[in-house]
Design an enzyme around this catalytic site. Structure first.
Site, PDB file in Angstrom:
ATOM      1  N   SER A   1       3.109 -11.065  -4.284  1.00 45.18           N
ATOM      2  CA  SER A   1       4.062 -12.253  -4.632  1.00 45.18           C
ATOM      3  C   SER A   1       5.449 -11.580  -5.231  1.00 45.18           C
ATOM      4  CB  SER A   1       3.321 -13.150  -5.553  1.00 45.18           C
ATOM      5  OG  SER A   1       2.930 -12.129  -6.832  1.00 45.18           O
TER       6      SER A   1
ATOM      7  N   GLY B   1      -3.925  -9.723  -6.211  1.00 46.69           N
ATOM      8  CA  GLY B   1      -4.421  -9.370  -5.179  1.00 46.69           C
ATOM      9  C   GLY B   1      -3.835  -8.526  -4.051  1.00 46.69           C
ATOM     10  N   GLY B   2      -2.697  -7.899  -4.754  1.00 45.80           N
ATOM     11  CA  GLY B   2      -1.887  -6.851  -4.118  1.00 45.80           C
ATOM     12  C   GLY B   2      -0.508  -7.236  -4.058  1.00 45.80           C
ATOM     13  N   SER B   3      -0.247  -8.021  -5.158  1.00 41.26           N
ATOM     14  CA  SER B   3       1.187  -8.562  -5.049  1.00 41.26           C
ATOM     15  C   SER B   3       2.373  -7.532  -5.593  1.00 41.26           C
ATOM     16  CB  SER B   3       1.404  -9.571  -6.246  1.00 41.26           C
ATOM     17  OG  SER B   3       0.433 -10.884  -5.814  1.00 41.26           O
TER      18      SER B   3
ATOM     19  N   LYS C   1      10.257  -9.575 -12.469  1.00 39.44           N
ATOM     20  CA  LYS C   1       9.744 -10.937 -11.553  1.00 39.44           C
ATOM     21  C   LYS C   1       9.922 -12.073 -12.479  1.00 39.44           C
ATOM     22  CE  LYS C   1       5.501 -11.799  -9.067  1.00 39.44           C
ATOM     23  NZ  LYS C   1       4.029 -11.410  -8.897  1.00 39.44           N
TER      24      LYS C   1
END
Length: 588
Positions: free
Chosen positions: A227, A249-251, A152
């Protein structure tokens, strides 16, 4: 005397007029200066964006040329054969010499370039990887020997930007590799590409004004999630056999769900975050975790095994030196599994609820015990712990990071309330409460905590909530938890409007529990028909948006989420593997 007085009064009037005129001139001058500065800042931002895009285009072009040269000199390479292999098969073939690192590297480089043309998932090729390939080929060391991996964009890689999609972070190249990149290289892997993310990270779409919008590889009208959306799109598109994202948060889990791949958010602190750039530092209530993303669970487990090594523990002594527990991962003991189809805050889409029901049935048939579970105080957890924790400063630091550059469409609606003064947030919250209580509560929480004393209380409240949740797991005597995840893939520009959907993923960042996602099905025509009757629990604005967000998803992936207690990452992976195995068995 009267004439003298009149003259003096006239002089005084002239002075006042002059003062007023001077003040007006100064005000106008200040306004002109402010406008000119804004214009200059805008031009500088556009120039930075233009140069960043130029660097990306140059890296893609040079990589394409290198691939063409290699293919011309090695016409017998069967790239389709290589790309079809799982990570486990690939590492075995590389270790025994039946495949060469060069053939594997150039096959994946070529595929990545092709996928990027379709979905815009890459922020740049790491051209140093061509030299790293030569070093790796000569050493033949490590669990990931010869494996090309994607990272990433916010992973530090020496001499490259980690912009997080914001202009102010451009042209500030990292001075050294992140710890995870260093460990990957030590394990024989070759980081070869950086992947796209949403502007400022705290969003689960995948677009920014620097590199643009990433598209879903199976449906170009959908987002791949975020993300870590560039990773999700690249792995799903076949351009990467193993990728690395981050999750606050769930990325990791949302793009895994949207794209139909596997992803793990480890226990916070299990892997090193040193060199992993957040949009702002210091936030301690909702913790981020780096983690792997791949096509199957074994690949995710192998990545964790490779990273949890003495080299990482030496580079970052803050990480507990706990090596990968292979015995736990390979265990076949029956599990006692908590499950929920609905958390009571956000009604899941029909396909995601069906996914949980079908997996529950498979697990029961395989001899596991399933126990109903309800998350504790979910509304309180979302508004008072998650929102106030992530944006304890009233989102001021995030807003500062967005200054000096354009605002991406995927983020615009999400951040507009952040710019409002607190008195207006509170007033609007009061007015909204009768008609939109969920939105009103979140808007009030966006005011932040207000003082250091309140921040300490908020941290204590988070600790209490973690303790209460663990006590509830102990009371039910459950090993792991099966629950929905956000999905299927959203239509564009809904992620920034729907913070409510994050209740299914962000909760486990708050709790610091390891959580992973496994694809289990696809959206059916029946799911789409049932979606037409979807109303949600609250029949409010967010429920209506969720229905619109997931519409038109027939054929796209359906996933479930697997959760374990802190530091039991291997148990979480073992549960993910069991779900994967049973689903594959049922398809046969």
């Amino acid at each position: 005397m009267d004439n003298v007085k009149l003259c003096l009064q006239g002089v005084e009037l002239d002075r006042r007029t002059a003062a007023l005129l001077t003040g007006a001139a100064c005000g106008a001058g200040a306004l002109v200066v402010a406008v000119l500065l804004k214009v200059q800042t805008h031009r500088e931002a556009q120039e930075k964006i233009r140069r960043a895009r130029g660097r990306r285009a140059d890296s893609l072009q040079r990589a394409e040329q290198a691939v063409r040269r290699y293919k011309k000199s090695h016409p017998g390479v069967d790239s389709a054969f290589i790309l079809a292999k799982s990570l486990s098969e690939l590492t075995n073939d590389l270790q025994d010499g039946s495949l060469s690192p060069e053939d594997v590297f150039y096959s994946y480089m070529e595929k990545t370039l092709d996928v990027n043309k379709d979905v815009n998932c890459c922020t740049g090729i790491l051209l140093e990887s061509f030299e790293d390939l030569k070093t790796v080929a000569s050493k033949k060391e490590g669990l990931l020997y010869g494996v090309p991996v994607s990272i990433k964009e916010n992973y530090a890689y020496k001499n490259h930007d980690s912009s997080c999609g914001v202009v102010v972070n451009l042209e500030r190249p990292d001075q050294k590799d992140s710890v995870i990149v260093e460990v990957l290289k030590r394990q024989g892997a070759i980081p070869f590409v950086k992947t796209n993310l949403p502007q400022a990270l705290l969003n689960y779409d995948c677009g920014n004004p620097i590199y643009g919008q990433t598209l879903h590889p199976n449906n170009l009208r959908k987002t791949p999630g975020g993300s870590s959306g560039g990773e999700g799109a690249l792995v799903r598109g076949g351009g990467s056999v193993l990728g690395f994202g981050s999750d606050v948060g769930g990325s990791i889990r949302i793009p895994a769900s949207f794209c139909g791949i596997c992803g793990l958010k480890p226990t916070a602190g299990r892997l090193s975050s040193k060199g992993l750039k957040p949009i702002f530092r210091g936030q301690k209530s909702v913790l981020s975790s780096p983690g792997p993303m791949a096509r199957d669970v074994d690949a995710v487990a192998l990545a964790m095994q490779a990273l949890l090594c003495d080299h990482m523990f030496a580079l970052d002594p803050t990480v507990p030196p706990i090596p990968f527990d292979m015995q736990m991962y390979q265990s076949s003991e029956p599990l006692r599994i908590g499950y929920l189809e609905d958390d009571g805050y956000t009604q899941p889409s029909p396909s995601m609820a069906r996914g949980v029901r079908e997996v529950k049935a498979l697990l029961e048939q395989a001899g596991h015990t399933l126990v109903p579970y309800t998350p504790l105080k979910i509304t309180y957890a979302v508004t008072e712990l998650l929102v106030k924790g992530l944006l304890a400063d009233g989102a001021n630091r995030l807003v500062q990071k967005l200054e000096g550059g354009p605002l991406d469409p995927c983020l615009r609606e999400q951040v507009m309330p952040y710019y409002l003064p607190n008195w207006l947030k509170k007033t609007l919250s009061f007015l909204l409460k009768p008609v939109f209580p969920r939105g009103a509560a979140v808007l009030r929480s966006l005011c932040g905590v207000g003082s250091v004393e309140n921040l300490w209380k908020q941290h204590a409240d988070v600790e209490d909530y973690i303790g209460e949740t663990i006590a509830e797991w102990r009371r039910l005597n459950i090993d792991v938890l099966l629950c929905p995840v956000i999905g299927p893939a959203f239509n564009f520009f809904y992620c920034g409007k729907l913070s409510s959907a994050l209740s299914y993923t962000a909760l486990y960042n708050l709790l610091t529990f390891p959580a992973g996602v496994v694809p289990v099905s696809t959206v059916t025509a029946g799911d789409e028909e049932e979606l037409g009757r979807y109303e949600g629990h609250h029949q409010d604005h967010w429920d209506k948006l969720l229905k619109q967000a997931v519409g038109g998803s027939e054929g796209l992936p359906v996933a479930v989420q697997c959760v374990a207690l802190p530091w039991q990452d291997e148990l979480c992976l073992r549960f993910m593997k069991e779900v994967e195995r049973l689903v594959q068995q049922s398809r046969k």
